[in-house]
Write a protein that holds these residues in place. Structure first.
Motif, PDB file in Angstrom:
ATOM      1  N   ASN A 198       0.883  -1.291  -0.119  1.00 54.19           N
ATOM      2  CA  ASN A 198       0.140   0.028  -0.040  1.00 54.19           C
ATOM      3  C   ASN A 198       0.697   1.171  -0.078  1.00 54.19           C
ATOM      4  O   ASN A 198       0.368   2.395   0.142  1.00 54.19           O
ATOM      5  N   THR A 244       3.198   2.149   2.189  1.00 61.41           N
ATOM      6  CA  THR A 244       3.913   2.503   3.669  1.00 61.41           C
ATOM      7  C   THR A 244       5.459   1.962   3.412  1.00 61.41           C
ATOM      8  O   THR A 244       5.623   0.780   3.253  1.00 61.41           O
ATOM      9  N   GLY A 246       8.334   0.334  13.704  1.00 61.67           N
ATOM     10  CA  GLY A 246       8.866  -0.765  12.791  1.00 61.67           C
ATOM     11  C   GLY A 246       9.375  -1.964  13.288  1.00 61.67           C
ATOM     12  O   GLY A 246      10.121  -2.595  12.880  1.00 61.67           O
ATOM     13  N   ALA A 272       7.495   1.133   6.085  1.00 62.52           N
ATOM     14  CA  ALA A 272       7.852   0.793   7.407  1.00 62.52           C
ATOM     15  C   ALA A 272       9.263   1.004   7.870  1.00 62.52           C
ATOM     16  O   ALA A 272       9.509   1.191   9.083  1.00 62.52           O
ATOM     17  N   GLU A 311       6.410  -8.479  22.007  1.00 60.06           N
ATOM     18  CA  GLU A 311       5.452  -7.926  23.256  1.00 60.06           C
ATOM     19  C   GLU A 311       4.936  -9.127  23.968  1.00 60.06           C
ATOM     20  O   GLU A 311       3.601  -9.173  24.020  1.00 60.06           O
TER      21      GLU A 311
HETATM   22  N1  LIG Z   1       1.200  -5.754   6.298  1.00 66.01           N
HETATM   23  C1  LIG Z   1       1.087  -4.274   6.284  1.00 66.01           C
HETATM   24  N2  LIG Z   1       0.703  -3.313   5.139  1.00 66.01           N
HETATM   25  C2  LIG Z   1       0.948  -2.187   5.210  1.00 66.01           C
HETATM   26  N3  LIG Z   1       1.370  -1.492   6.406  1.00 66.01           N
HETATM   27  C3  LIG Z   1       1.912  -2.204   7.340  1.00 66.01           C
HETATM   28  C4  LIG Z   1       1.825  -3.699   7.428  1.00 66.01           C
HETATM   29  N4  LIG Z   1       2.338  -4.139   8.627  1.00 66.01           N
HETATM   30  C5  LIG Z   1       2.951  -2.869   9.252  1.00 66.01           C
HETATM   31  N5  LIG Z   1       2.737  -1.839   8.443  1.00 66.01           N
HETATM   32  C6  LIG Z   1       2.935  -0.273   8.909  1.00 66.01           C
HETATM   33  O1  LIG Z   1       4.292  -0.197   9.011  1.00 66.01           O
HETATM   34  C7  LIG Z   1       4.644   0.559   9.919  1.00 66.01           C
HETATM   35  C8  LIG Z   1       5.463  -0.221  10.983  1.00 66.01           C
HETATM   36  O2  LIG Z   1       4.771  -1.232  11.734  1.00 66.01           O
HETATM   37  P1  LIG Z   1       5.238  -2.189  12.741  1.00 66.01           P
HETATM   38  O3  LIG Z   1       3.851  -3.229  13.015  1.00 66.01           O
HETATM   39  O4  LIG Z   1       6.467  -2.894  12.514  1.00 66.01           O
HETATM   40  O5  LIG Z   1       5.358  -1.280  14.087  1.00 66.01           O
HETATM   41  P2  LIG Z   1       5.403  -1.576  15.601  1.00 66.01           P
HETATM   42  O6  LIG Z   1       7.021  -0.851  15.728  1.00 66.01           O
HETATM   43  O7  LIG Z   1       5.534  -2.882  15.785  1.00 66.01           O
HETATM   44  O8  LIG Z   1       4.153  -0.945  16.338  1.00 66.01           O
HETATM   45  P3  LIG Z   1       3.433  -1.445  17.729  1.00 66.01           P
HETATM   46  O9  LIG Z   1       4.093  -1.153  18.974  1.00 66.01           O
HETATM   47  O10 LIG Z   1       2.180  -0.793  17.478  1.00 66.01           O
HETATM   48  O11 LIG Z   1       3.476  -2.897  17.469  1.00 66.01           O
HETATM   49  C9  LIG Z   1       3.452   1.123  10.548  1.00 66.01           C
HETATM   50  O12 LIG Z   1       3.211   2.291   9.933  1.00 66.01           O
HETATM   51  C10 LIG Z   1       2.240   0.022  10.029  1.00 66.01           C
HETATM   52  O13 LIG Z   1       1.128   0.729   9.977  1.00 66.01           O
END
Ligand SMILES: Nc1ncnc2c1ncn2[C@@H]1O[C@H](COP(=O)(O)OP(=O)(O)OP(=O)(O)O)[C@@H](O)[C@H]1O
Ligand SMILES: [Mg+2]
Length: 368
Positions: free
Chosen positions: A24, A26, A51, A28, A170
């Motif tokens: 999409n 993003t 991320g 990441a 987590e």
């Molecule tokens: N499958 C996906 N498709 C599109 N965007 C994604 C996908 N997975 C994650 N993202 C986006 O990538 C970025 C990083 O996501 P990620 O899940 O790695 O964050 P995180 O640090 O684990 O956050 P949290 O603490 O909320 O779990 C975010 O902006 C998220 O919306």
């Protein structure tokens, strides 16, 4: 080289220029370089969406880096390998156990698929149950377990396949505060005794400090700082880390001799060689709430800063004070001392030179 509980050599992990964009659009992760030592517990810490999970899933083989990114386990390039070929064990926040199976069956499931003989499976399950302090619960259905017990089963299941790498996303978030601390302490001992390379994702800095040999602080798809918990806490590399890890006071003054002059007193200059400040110029002082000494106004001397108490919070093991000292932000002090002052009272504070995290020049733009 270190060998771990499973008599394997602990493996190092290396990410080289691993970026990640999703379909999409993003972005990441920005291109990321990261080296994880054999046998260490590395914590990925940062706010939601920075991320962490994406990085972990790339190490697991559940996501693949964009063109040009490479993932290595030891000398082996595993970039193209799917999860089942990487030898990783994963533990998630929501346990992901099979609810209709017993504890023992959950733990043995992967071994059964791999064709490990029943006798050996039973033996390994017993050993794993002991490891996670669940002896005697092998026959219990998992829906009859507490949250902490479920998380231990998930951990045992991840370890059952004798993985080269343990990945935890987590894992304690679903537990209440008290249980979290208990499981965290067990997990800490277990990770040390296993000697396995482990990557642990959390947004809880207390957890990161307690579990990590090193912590990677992430911000918006980038690494902000890598270091031991002490390095990150006492020597934050930038403002983001300083503010994200623990609470930080930030007060502004003018450098005068070996002190930072404030409207109602002065602070000593930091004595950690990290002063980049200029005589007669504005500068910031950064220091932690627990390093602020709160002093009765009657005992204040020339090396104190005077102020007015605007709020007190009794937290049980300590008390937090908010003190107005005539600069933009109130100073936060935390002490376990059993003194009590009322909001509105005049009070003084002192900070020792060695307790100052950093002093930095205050630019004209900030000062304006
Ligand atoms: N499958 C996906 N498709 C599109 N965007 C994604 C996908 N997975 C994650 N993202 C986006 O990538 C970025 C990083 O996501 P990620 O899940 O790695 O964050 P995180 O640090 O684990 O956050 P949290 O603490 O909320 O779990 C975010 O902006 C998220 O919306
Ligand atoms: Mg996540």
């Amino acid at each position: 080289m270190k060998s771990n509980e499973f008599n394997q050599q602990a493996v190092s992990i290396r990410l080289a220029q691993c970026a990640k964009s999703f379909a999409n659009g993003t972005r990441a992760l920005q291109p990321l370089d990261l080296a994880i030592h054999p046998g260490e517990t590395l914590v990925l810490l940062g706010p939601s969406g920075c991320g962490k999970t994406t990085t972990l899933r790339m190490i697991a083989g559940l996501e693949f880096p964009d063109q040009g990114g490479r993932v290595f386990f030891g000398d082996e390039d595993v970039t193209a390998l799917p999860i089942e070929k990487r030898g990783v064990g994963m533990v998630f926040q929501n346990y992901a156990l099979f609810p209709n199976m017993s504890v023992g069956e959950n733990i043995a499931y992967g071994m059964k698929i791999r064709g490990i003989p029943a006798g050996e499976r039973i033996e390994r399950v017993e050993r794993l149950l002991e490891m996670v302090h669940l002896q005697g619960l092998s026959q219990r259905r998992v829906d009859q377990l507490s949250g902490g017990q479920k998380q231990r089963v998930a951990l045992a299941r991840a370890l059952a396949m004798e993985p080269r790498v343990l990945l935890l996303d987590e894992p304690l978030t679903a537990l209440d505060a008290k249980l979290r601390e208990a499981v965290r302490s067990d997990l800490n001992k277990l990770l040390r005794s296993l000697g396995i390379t482990a990557i642990y994702v959390t947004h809880d800095q207390g957890e990161a400090m307690a579990l990590g040999d090193r912590i990677v602080v992430m911000e918006r798809g980038k690494i902000s700082q890598i270091g031991t918990p002490q390095e990150i806490y006492y020597h934050p590399a930038n403002d983001f880390v300083a503010d994200f890890i623990g609470a930080m006071n930030r007060v502004e003054g003018i450098v005068a001799g070996n002190r930072l002059q404030l409207p109602t007193g002065s602070l000593p200059l930091a004595d950690n060689g990290r002063n980049e400040v200029v005589q007669g110029q504005p500068a910031w002082a950064l220091f932690r709430p627990e390093d602020v000494q709160v002093i009765d106004i009657t005992e204040a001397d020339a090396h104190c800063v005077r102020g007015r108490l605007i709020n007190t919070f009794f937290l049980g093991d300590r008390t937090r004070f908010e003190i107005e000292i005539g600069v933009e932000r109130a100073v936060i002090a935390e002490t376990s001392k059993r003194g009590w002052w009322e909001a509105g009272q005049q009070i003084a504070i002192r900070v020792l030179p060695e307790a100052l995290v950093k002093m930095a020049p205050r630019t004209d733009k900030e000062a304006a």
